[in-house]
Every structure is written in structure tokens, then in C-alpha cells.
Design an enzyme around this catalytic site. Structure first.
Site, mmCIF file in Angstrom:
data_model
loop_
_atom_site.group_PDB
_atom_site.id
_atom_site.type_symbol
_atom_site.label_atom_id
_atom_site.label_comp_id
_atom_site.label_asym_id
_atom_site.label_seq_id
_atom_site.Cartn_x
_atom_site.Cartn_y
_atom_site.Cartn_z
ATOM 1 N N SER A 194 -16.820 -4.228 14.043
ATOM 2 C CA SER A 194 -15.566 -4.290 14.811
ATOM 3 C C SER A 194 -14.300 -4.144 13.969
ATOM 4 C CB SER A 194 -15.492 -5.604 15.588
ATOM 5 O OG SER A 194 -16.364 -5.562 16.694
ATOM 6 N N LYS A 229 -12.048 -1.407 15.035
ATOM 7 C CA LYS A 229 -11.057 -1.562 16.101
ATOM 8 C C LYS A 229 -9.625 -1.481 15.574
ATOM 9 C CE LYS A 229 -13.730 -4.293 19.471
ATOM 10 N NZ LYS A 229 -15.042 -4.592 18.843
ATOM 11 N N SER A 244 -12.312 -9.677 19.793
ATOM 12 C CA SER A 244 -13.030 -8.453 19.471
ATOM 13 C C SER A 244 -13.724 -7.899 20.706
ATOM 14 C CB SER A 244 -14.053 -8.696 18.355
ATOM 15 O OG SER A 244 -14.428 -7.484 17.741
#
Length: 384
Positions: free
Chosen positions: A84, A87, A139
């Protein structure tokens, strides 16, 4: 569903020239990006100061965001699964393109996505602002899915823009097939590239605000109340001057991490990939070392900028950037072409062609119809 999305993303990289990095967007540098010493899988330390601490991550890097100096690293360009932490790149693409006051209705596809979620429920309405908060703090893959599909072109276009943005910033170790960061074939990044994303992101006030927010509340499924969501980056709660940024975890990637902190007017960023555990403690240890030795060590490399990449490609000036609304969003964002005009043929906007080009066909027809008759034909008719 995930296999289908991955296939759509791969297709988008081919059929969406407005957002996809072309062959000309390849790595223009002749050696390792950021300096020759960064092209190793070993720990790279500079002369002077204390040796950097030993941490458990398979690859890591610590750099000064202000100066761009890389203070120490291990395998900085090793291509690994980012989880993640990717991101951060997703946010770099979507933040300048989406209106934070827009309202998005949650869909079943958002709620059904794999991995971590903030709690996007079908039929419930969320602001873009709230979804970005869910992306950073929890997340939330469901928030990423909703935001990506709200942008022009949906999920495939977001993936294509992410790859183009990575190339624009000099992050040539990165390849995106899923904007959530979930494990997917071919999805890779590096400790060096994550530092580039963090540096570009923290230059944006909205990115910095989301990354450093500790706690928010989110609506319940029936919208009858709210629940508390805390930032997963524990550095925010334990390290003085911490800014946060982003954490990540998947089974294949293991723990991944981006953290930053400010002290005495300097901001340091630390990135880690492929760590078994203990990323918060290791990040704090690296940051302590960085602040204590920043003035004592010589840099082992540097974080390149979009200007460096453009100069290496021989581009004389950075292009004007057009966002979703058709206005400039800053010179260091990736240039994305504005929407095509209604008259579009063969990759060219017809309405944007010079006026005189439209006169050529009728002029040619007139010249053909009133062309002089051949002399030979006139002579033959005279003899008859």
C-alpha cells in the site's frame, strides 16, 4: 474480478495514448538513477559520521527531502512489491484531478474489493475529501476503488496515469497494475522510487495534511452514527516531528513503509521494502541516525526531480499541465492531455488544425475541373 481488472489495466497501457507513458518516456539516464553508488544491492554508506544502523528491511533508503541528498541506503533500486505504499503514487495522480467537494455513492464493487478497507458501503454517499482520508489513514482499498472510478476513464486510466507519473518523476523502477498496491503480476517499485513519491507528495499541502492526520471518523453502514479510524502509521504517535506518509503490508510484499519527520528545519524521509516486522522502530532508528549525522556525512546520491528527467531527455522546458478541469495544476505534475475535441481523426484534433488546410480539398477540385485541355487533343480534333 481482480484478474479482469488487471487485464483491463494492461490493455489501457496500450490503447490510451493520452495517459500512457510512451517509448520516449523510458529511462534517459545512462547509469543508476540518482548516482552510480546507488546501483548496488549492498548497504551504501558515505564517508564521515557514524555507520548507519542495521535494520531488517531487504531494501531501504534515507534522504533529505529539502536538498535531495541520499544519506544512506541498501539495495535502493531493487524492484520489489510495494504493497500500500504505492497509494502515495495513486494520490499524486488523483489529488490534482478530483474536486474534494464532489459526492460519490458507494458501490458493491467498492465494498467487495480485497484487502484493507475503511468501510465504503453500497448506496452511502461520501465526499472525495472523506475518501482521501480513508485512503491515507486506513489504507482503504475500497476508497481507492471509488476515487479511481470517479476520475475520467476510471480504473484503467488511473493505472495508466500512475505509470506516466512515475516516468515523469524519474521513478523508473516502478510499474503499476493495481492502484491499491495489492499483489499483482508485474507490480513493482523500489525504496528509491518511494522516496521520490514521498518528496513530490509532501510538496502538496493536501497530501501532507492527509498523511499527517492521526484520527478521523467515518459513517456507519446505516448512516446512523460514526466510528473512529486511526492512522496506521504508528510513527505519527511515537516520533517527535513525524509527518507520517504511508504504510503497507501484503503476504508477498511483507511490511513496506514510508515515513518522514522534520527537525531543525530539515525533513528526512525513510523508505523500507520487504521487512519482516518492526518497521516503526527501524524507521525511528534510521531517522535518529539521519538527524544526528546529516551534517557529517557526504551524500551517496540524490533524489532526481522531474526537471532532471526532462533535461536528460533533452526537453528544453517543462510542459504546461492540464488537470481534469482543464486548468494548470503545477509544472511538476505529469502532463496529461485535455479531453479530445468532438472532431477527432487519426490521433489529431481536427478543430485544432490550421484554417488553410481546410481550403486544400475544394481548391484542388476546382483546379482539376478547370484544368487546361492538352494541346495534343486539340491537334487531333483539328485534323478530323
Amino acid at each position: 474480478m481482480r484478474a479482469l481488472l488487471t487485464a483491463l489495466a494492461a490493455t489501457a497501457l496500450v490503447v490510451m495514448p493520452a495517459a500512457t507513458a510512451s517509448a520516449a518516456d523510458g529511462n534517459p539516464f545512462t547509469g543508476p538513477v540518482g548516482g552510480a553508488r546507488l546501483g548496488t544491492t549492498a548497504v551504501v554508506e558515505s564517508e564521515g559520521g557514524q555507520a548507519p544502523p542495521v535494520v531488517k528491511a531487504g531494501a531501504w533508503l534515507i534522504a533529505d527531502i529539502g536538498t535531495g541528498e541520499v544519506l544512506a541506503a541498501k539495495a535502493p533500486h531493487a524492484q520489489l512489491r510495494p504493497a500500500s505504499t504505492l497509494k502515495t503514487l495513486t494520490s499524486l495522480v488523483l489529488l490534482p484531478r478530483l474536486d474534494k467537494t464532489d459526492q460519490i455513492v458507494g458501490k458493491y464493487e467498492d465494498a467487495a474489493i480485497e484487502g484493507s478497507k475503511v468501510g465504503v458501503h453500497p448506496g452511502l454517499t461520501y465526499s472525495v475529501e472523506l475518501l482521501f482520508q480513508g485512503l491515507f489513514l486506513a489504507s482503504g482499498n475500497d476508497a481507492v476503488h471509488a476515487l479511481s472510478n470517479h476520475d475520467q476513464g476510471g480504473l484503467p486510466a488511473t493505472i495508466a496515469r500512475m505509470n506516466a507519473t512515475a516516468a515523469h518523476l524519474g521513478a523508473f523502477d516502478t510499474h503499476v497494475t493495481d492502484p491499491t498496491g495489492l499483489d499483482a503480476d508485474g507490480q513493482l517499485s523500489s525504496a528509491y522510487d518511494l522516496a521520490l513519491f514521498a518528496r513530490a507528495g509532501l510538496a502538496r499541502p493536501d497530501f501532507r495534511r492527509y498523511a499527517s492526520t492521526k484520527v478521523i471518523t467515518y459513517p456507519l453502514a446505516d448512516n446512523a452514527g460514526r466510528y473512529q479510524v486511526a492512522n496506521q502509521n504508528n510513527l505519527l504517535f511515537s516520533y517527535p516531528g513525524a509527518i507520517g506518509v504511508k504504510t503497507g503490508y501484503t503476504t508477498l510484499a511483507r511490511n513496506t513503509f514510508i515515513g518522514a519527520a522534520t527537525r531543525d528545519g530539515h525533513t528526512l524521509v525513510v523508505t523500507m521494502l520487504n521487512s519482516p516486522h518492526g518497521v516503526t522502530a527501524d524507521a525511528a532508528t534510521l531517522l535518529d541516525w539521519g538527524f544526528a549525522n546529516r551534517d557529517k556525512v557526504t551524500s551517496i546520491g540524490r533524489l532526481v526531480t522531474a526537471t532532471d528527467v526532462a533535461r536528460a531527455r533533452g526537453v528544453p522546458a517543462k510542459p504546461r499541465v492540464v488537470n481534469r478541469a482543464g486548468t494548470s495544476s503545477g509544472q511538476d505534475d505529469v502532463p496529461i492531455k485535455p479531453p479530445r475535441s468532438p472532431m477527432h481523426l487519426g490521433g489529431t484534433d481536427v478543430l485544432g488544425l490550421p484554417f488553410w488546410l481546410f481550403l486544400l480539398p475544394p481548391a484542388g477540385l476546382v483546379l482539376f475541373l478547370f484544368r487546361p485541355k492538352p494541346v495534343v487533343a486539340k491537334a487531333r480534333r483539328a485534323r478530323r
